[in-house]
Write an enzyme that holds these catalytic residues in place. Structure first.
Site, PDB file in Angstrom:
ATOM      1  N   HIS A   1       0.853  -1.195   0.000  1.00 18.25           N
ATOM      2  CA  HIS A   1       0.000   0.000   0.000  1.00 18.25           C
ATOM      3  C   HIS A   1       0.884   1.239   0.000  1.00 18.25           C
ATOM      4  O   HIS A   1       1.849   1.323   0.767  1.00 18.25           O
ATOM      5  CB  HIS A   1      -0.916   0.016   1.224  1.00 18.25           C
ATOM      6  CG  HIS A   1      -1.821   1.198   1.273  1.00 18.25           C
ATOM      7  ND1 HIS A   1      -2.919   1.336   0.437  1.00 18.25           N
ATOM      8  CD2 HIS A   1      -1.798   2.330   2.029  1.00 18.25           C
ATOM      9  CE1 HIS A   1      -3.529   2.475   0.695  1.00 18.25           C
ATOM     10  NE2 HIS A   1      -2.866   3.114   1.649  1.00 18.25           N
ATOM     11  N   SER A   2       0.572   2.196  -0.872  1.00 18.95           N
ATOM     12  CA  SER A   2       1.302   3.461  -0.962  1.00 18.95           C
ATOM     13  C   SER A   2       2.769   3.183  -1.291  1.00 18.95           C
ATOM     14  O   SER A   2       3.052   2.538  -2.295  1.00 18.95           O
ATOM     15  CB  SER A   2       1.130   4.244   0.348  1.00 18.95           C
ATOM     16  OG  SER A   2       1.542   5.579   0.202  1.00 18.95           O
ATOM     17  N   LEU A   3       3.709   3.650  -0.479  1.00 22.18           N
ATOM     18  CA  LEU A   3       5.118   3.320  -0.705  1.00 22.18           C
ATOM     19  C   LEU A   3       5.303   1.821  -0.877  1.00 22.18           C
ATOM     20  O   LEU A   3       6.085   1.360  -1.714  1.00 22.18           O
ATOM     21  CB  LEU A   3       5.964   3.813   0.472  1.00 22.18           C
ATOM     22  CG  LEU A   3       7.381   3.241   0.590  1.00 22.18           C
ATOM     23  CD1 LEU A   3       8.250   3.700  -0.563  1.00 22.18           C
ATOM     24  CD2 LEU A   3       8.016   3.620   1.927  1.00 22.18           C
TER      25      LEU A   3
END
Length: 250
Positions: free
Chosen positions: A76-78
């Site tokens: 998730h995200s990074l």
């Protein structure tokens, strides 16, 4: 045989953010949170600011484990960007191809230049805390705690540099499908999310959820249902996804 789901954390977080998922997933699915250097159980190790180098390090560490049976990767995200680079690094080591990749809550690698603008710029502690507050995923009592922030801010600063220093490199696409997850009120646009399809020759699909950047927690049951359903299909041999599939919604 159990299917391993390797989960990479988002900026400022440790692998424990996925811990509660263990109680909510079926027995055939083995959750495998991946701890990054400098946090959690690896707190004594130095933080990394080179995303490609970190991906290669994780690939060497996981190479033997991914050879033990079917697996998929989620970030998730990074964590999504790192998960993608991890799969390229595992491919270079000759590791088995995963059943699929779940890329959640961030723009595709080829769209990072605009999405990550400002991430590489030096930020004060106050600016980092303001960024956390804007993302609406950190309780206010945590943001107000000097003790907790003294542990979190160095990690967050390093993670911002991981994103800000990333330079996209086009390579032969991955051979596994990509399930993209996005929040309707999140920063990443639908175009930036759909561009994940450029990283695979096995097709991609976008699924949108209500909520902002932390929709994976806000709508946990729906997100886990999507993950379980997709993994069941991949496990049954329904590997490829139709390219440029229409976005499903929750």
């Amino acid at each position: 045989m159990a299917l391993r789901l390797f989960c990479l954390p988002y900026s400022g977080a440790s692998a424990m953010v996925y811990g509660r998922w263990r109680r909510k997933l079926p027995a055939w699915l083995q959750l495998r949170p991946v701890e990054l250097p400098g946090r959690g159980t690896r707190m004594a190790e130095p933080l990394q600011t080179d995303l490609a180098g970190l991906a290669r390090q994780l690939a060497r560490e996981l190479h033997d484990e991914v050879r033990q049976g079917p697996y998929a990767v989620l970030g998730h995200s990074l964590g999504a960007l790192l998960a993608c680079e991890l799969l390229y690094a595992l491919r270079e080591l000759g590791s088995p191809t995963p059943l699929g990749l779940f890329a959640s809550g961030t723009a595709a690698p080829s769209r990072r230049a605009e999405y990550d603008r400002g991430f590489a710029e030096p930020k004060s502690d106050a600016e980092l805390i303001a960024d956390l507050r804007d993302l609406q995923g950190t309780p206010e009592e945590v943001l107000a705690s000097q003790e907790l922030m003294s542990l979190t801010l160095p990690i967050l600063r390093a993670d911002f540099l991981l994103c800000g220093g990333y330079r996209y490199q086009r390579r032969a696409p991955l051979a596994c499908p990509i399930q993209v997850l996005g929040g309707r009120a999140d920063k990443a646009s639908e175009e930036q999310l759909r561009a994940w399809g450029e990283e695979t020759c096995a097709g991609s699909e976008l699924q949108l959820f209500d909520g902002g950047h932390f929709f994976i927690h806000e709508h946990e049951a729906a997100v886990l249902g999507c993950i379980e359903q997709r993994l069941q299909r991949w496990r049954a041999g329904e590997g490829s996804l139709a390219p440029a599939a229409a976005a499903a919604t929750f």
